[in-house]
Scaffold this motif. Structure first.
Motif, mmCIF file in Angstrom:
data_model
loop_
_atom_site.group_PDB
_atom_site.id
_atom_site.type_symbol
_atom_site.label_atom_id
_atom_site.label_comp_id
_atom_site.label_asym_id
_atom_site.label_seq_id
_atom_site.Cartn_x
_atom_site.Cartn_y
_atom_site.Cartn_z
ATOM 1 N N MET A 1 4.471 4.523 2.820
ATOM 2 C CA MET A 1 4.307 3.077 2.645
ATOM 3 C C MET A 1 5.622 2.377 2.916
ATOM 4 S SD MET A 1 3.504 0.912 -0.793
ATOM 5 C CE MET A 1 5.223 1.062 -1.232
ATOM 6 N N THR A 2 5.599 1.376 3.778
ATOM 7 C CA THR A 2 6.782 0.599 4.105
ATOM 8 C C THR A 2 6.438 -0.884 4.020
ATOM 9 O OG1 THR A 2 7.551 2.326 5.612
ATOM 10 C CG2 THR A 2 8.558 0.162 5.828
ATOM 11 N N THR A 3 7.219 -1.635 3.241
ATOM 12 C CA THR A 3 6.991 -3.075 3.137
ATOM 13 C C THR A 3 7.253 -3.726 4.492
ATOM 14 O OG1 THR A 3 7.595 -3.084 0.801
ATOM 15 C CG2 THR A 3 7.734 -5.187 1.986
ATOM 16 N N ASP A 185 -2.130 -13.074 5.110
ATOM 17 C CA ASP A 185 -1.040 -12.133 5.371
ATOM 18 C C ASP A 185 -0.790 -11.165 4.230
ATOM 19 O OD1 ASP A 185 0.161 -13.179 8.010
ATOM 20 O OD2 ASP A 185 0.009 -14.989 6.791
ATOM 21 N N GLY A 186 -1.438 -11.368 3.101
ATOM 22 C CA GLY A 186 -1.237 -10.464 1.985
ATOM 23 C C GLY A 186 -1.975 -10.937 0.754
ATOM 24 N N TRP A 187 -1.774 -10.180 -0.336
ATOM 25 C CA TRP A 187 -2.499 -10.444 -1.575
ATOM 26 C C TRP A 187 -1.576 -10.338 -2.780
ATOM 27 C CZ3 TRP A 187 -7.633 -11.788 -2.171
ATOM 28 C CH2 TRP A 187 -8.440 -11.676 -1.038
ATOM 29 N N ARG A 188 -1.681 -11.308 -3.668
ATOM 30 C CA ARG A 188 -1.185 -11.162 -5.034
ATOM 31 C C ARG A 188 -2.338 -10.590 -5.845
ATOM 32 N NH1 ARG A 188 -2.311 -13.725 -9.788
ATOM 33 N NH2 ARG A 188 -0.660 -13.741 -11.378
ATOM 34 N N LEU A 189 -2.074 -9.551 -6.603
ATOM 35 C CA LEU A 189 -3.112 -8.864 -7.360
ATOM 36 C C LEU A 189 -3.013 -9.275 -8.824
ATOM 37 C CD1 LEU A 189 -2.651 -5.399 -5.632
ATOM 38 C CD2 LEU A 189 -4.228 -7.251 -5.005
ATOM 39 N N ASP A 190 -3.907 -10.159 -9.230
ATOM 40 C CA ASP A 190 -3.877 -10.714 -10.575
ATOM 41 C C ASP A 190 -4.137 -9.625 -11.614
ATOM 42 O OD1 ASP A 190 -3.967 -13.183 -12.354
ATOM 43 O OD2 ASP A 190 -5.897 -12.259 -12.816
ATOM 44 N N ALA A 191 -3.401 -9.704 -12.730
ATOM 45 C CA ALA A 191 -3.571 -8.757 -13.844
ATOM 46 C C ALA A 191 -3.563 -7.313 -13.358
ATOM 47 C CB ALA A 191 -4.862 -9.055 -14.612
ATOM 48 N N ALA A 192 -2.714 -7.028 -12.384
ATOM 49 C CA ALA A 192 -2.646 -5.668 -11.832
ATOM 50 C C ALA A 192 -2.300 -4.654 -12.906
ATOM 51 C CB ALA A 192 -1.627 -5.620 -10.698
ATOM 52 N N TYR A 193 -1.561 -5.089 -13.922
ATOM 53 C CA TYR A 193 -1.155 -4.189 -15.002
ATOM 54 C C TYR A 193 -2.339 -3.630 -15.788
ATOM 55 C CZ TYR A 193 -1.907 -8.443 -17.743
ATOM 56 O OH TYR A 193 -2.467 -9.566 -18.305
ATOM 57 N N ALA A 194 -3.479 -4.311 -15.750
ATOM 58 C CA ALA A 194 -4.658 -3.887 -16.504
ATOM 59 C C ALA A 194 -5.536 -2.925 -15.720
ATOM 60 C CB ALA A 194 -5.471 -5.108 -16.920
ATOM 61 N N VAL A 195 -5.154 -2.636 -14.480
ATOM 62 C CA VAL A 195 -5.951 -1.797 -13.573
ATOM 63 C C VAL A 195 -5.244 -0.461 -13.383
ATOM 64 C CG1 VAL A 195 -6.865 -1.629 -11.228
ATOM 65 C CG2 VAL A 195 -6.848 -3.842 -12.407
ATOM 66 N N PRO A 196 -5.972 0.656 -13.373
ATOM 67 C CA PRO A 196 -5.318 1.946 -13.140
ATOM 68 C C PRO A 196 -4.591 1.967 -11.797
ATOM 69 C CG PRO A 196 -7.563 2.267 -13.932
ATOM 70 C CD PRO A 196 -7.418 0.803 -13.629
ATOM 71 N N SER A 197 -3.383 2.515 -11.786
ATOM 72 C CA SER A 197 -2.608 2.573 -10.545
ATOM 73 C C SER A 197 -3.339 3.368 -9.468
ATOM 74 C CB SER A 197 -1.238 3.199 -10.817
ATOM 75 O OG SER A 197 -0.456 2.358 -11.633
ATOM 76 N N ALA A 214 0.274 -6.079 6.145
ATOM 77 C CA ALA A 214 -0.076 -6.911 4.990
ATOM 78 C C ALA A 214 0.849 -6.586 3.815
ATOM 79 C CB ALA A 214 -1.531 -6.699 4.599
ATOM 80 N N TYR A 215 1.027 -7.569 2.931
ATOM 81 C CA TYR A 215 1.940 -7.478 1.788
ATOM 82 C C TYR A 215 1.116 -7.539 0.509
ATOM 83 C CZ TYR A 215 5.688 -9.223 -1.373
ATOM 84 O OH TYR A 215 6.584 -9.421 -2.400
#
Length: 445
Positions: A1-3, A185-197, A214-215
């Motif tokens: 994975m590369t940003t 171009d990308g996504w902010r993932l809301d409440a990502a902390y509540a979702v299994p990695s 994509a970011y």
């Protein structure tokens, strides 16, 4: 994975579209005409560019019941904001100006009107979508009986998705790809902390197979950020630790708190570049916290001279104020409507807007700051001197929170004042700062 490389240069302007457009607080009746809130953003794109930003980070734009974080249809633009044509036009106009577009994905939970949840409630345990949610079915369930179900942090109108269900992962990946195909171009993932990695890792691997540029940035409040980034295969997370240290250290005149946070920030940078901010749609406005103290400018200097991917929350660049309150409607004050065009803004906010322009310009001339490191040279409750550096580059930042002028020690390499105001002695090493002053310095040119 590369940003993606483009992230190295982006400065986001974050907008909460439902508030920006002055939309109704709840979903429109089914037969109501579509409103075109997204179209109201187009006249502001040049304003974004003139400020120096190059990214538009949108809050929720998909059909929802109320505030956007209770999504009901992930493939439909909220009728309060328009339709596909409005979205396409906004993306087209943004890209024509070199502006990236980030979407807000609420994939931890949904609104109760989300069709797969309604299907499960109506058809019971045998419904094709029953396993999409953490539903506890009563023994001998009959149609019309409301079962218990997992929700988001006690908000029962927000239905938690079951992230162990493969169909949910497939659904989320398909939603992401659908809007990336339309130009996001990308996504902010809301409440990502509540979702299994593991869920994020699987979904993002799927999406990146088609969209490697994509970011993806997750919303994390606290915890082991590097571990979460690696396990979830994210590009970044929201740097709430630094946000807290910035406003708190300035408000309380305690730079020791900030210095400790900068040490942590350096360790994060060994793994990823955090998303940095001093305001967003969930917190009290930075001007409300700091403007009365005369220390607001210091927060901006920190945002644009510290490593990270910086975000400006709409209105902060104009000194908007707003207090977040823990009550129904308690976010309204920090999610305001904007006028039809920048020409209608009050002149009161222009000095702060110009300071944003100056500091973003400085940041762009020193784009290497994005993934650099920091070290503190002078530290007291009310004074701080730190260096931002990478191989072959350095900037020095000096700050004074006292109501009186001071002279601080700075490294001998700090020779030219690039922004702010400070008086260097002839041989270097000493910098005079006015009351509540600050300066950014560079090596001799």
């Amino acid at each position: 994975m590369t940003t993606p490389d483009w992230v190295d240069h982006v400065v986001w302007w974050q907008v909460y579209p439902l508030g920006f457009a002055g939309a109704e607080k709840a979903a429109l009746p089914e037969q109501a005409p579509v409103q075109h809130g997204l179209a109201k953003l187009v006249p502001w794109l040049d304003y974004l560019v003139e400020m120096g930003a190059s990214g538009l980070a949108l809050g929720p734009v998909f059909a929802s019941e109320t505030h956007g974080y209770d999504t009901t249809d992930y493939y439909r633009i909220d009728p309060r904001l328009g339709d596909d044509a409005d979205f396409d036009e906004l993306v087209t106009q943004a890209h024509a100006r070199g502006i990236r577009v980030l979407l807000d994905g609420v994939f931890n939970h949904t609104g109760r009107s989300f069709a797969p949840f309604r299907q499960a409630l109506e058809q019971g345990p045998e419904a094709a979508t029953a396993d999409w949610f953490g539903i506890t079915w009563p023994q001998g369930w009959t149609p019309g009986t409301e079962p218990d179900y997992a929700d988001f942090e006690g908000h029962h109108h927000l239905v938690a998705l079951n992230h162990a269900e493969p169909a949910v992962a497939d659904f989320v990946a398909d939603v992401m790809k659908h809007w990336l195909r339309r130009g996001a171009d990308g996504w902010r993932l809301d409440a990502a902390y509540a979702v299994p990695s593991s869920f994020w890792a699987a979904v993002l691997d799927n999406v990146r197979s088609e969209f490697p540029e994509a970011y993806f940035v997750g919303e994390y409040i606290h915890g082991d950020y590097p571990a979460d980034v690696l396990a979830g295969q994210l590009d970044s997370v929201t740097q709430y630790e630094l946000w807290k240290a910035v406003w708190s250290s300035l408000a309380e005149a305690n730079f020791y708190e900030l210095a400790a946070a900068l040490e942590r920030h350096n360790t994060f940078l060994d793994t990823f570049v955090p998303l940095t901010f001093i305001g967003n749609h969930d917190v009290t406005r930075i001007a409300s916290r700091l403007d009365p103290s005369g220390r607001l400018a210091h927060a901006l200097v920190l945002l644009f001279t510290l490593p990270g991917t910086p975000v400006v929350y709409y209105g902060d660049e104009q000194g908007y104020r707003g207090i977040k309150e823990d009550r129904a409607g308690g976010d309204d004050d920090i999610r305001p409507s904007f006028p039809a065009s920048p020409d209608e803004l009050s002149a009161v906010g222009q000095p702060l807007y110009h300071l944003h322009q100056e500091l973003i310009g400085l940041r762009r001339r020193h784009h290497w700051v994005h993934a650099a490191r920091t070290r503190v040279h002078t530290l007291a409750n009310e004074q701080l001197v730190y260096e931002v550096y990478d191989a072959g580059h350095s900037l020095f930042v000096a700050m004074n929170l006292a109501d009186t002028s001071v002279t601080v020690q700075v490294p001998a390499a700090a020779r030219d004042v690039l922004a702010g105001a400070g008086g260097l002695d002839g041989t270097g090493g000493r910098l005079a700062l006015q009351a509540l002053g600050w300066a950014v310095l560079g090596p001799a040119s």
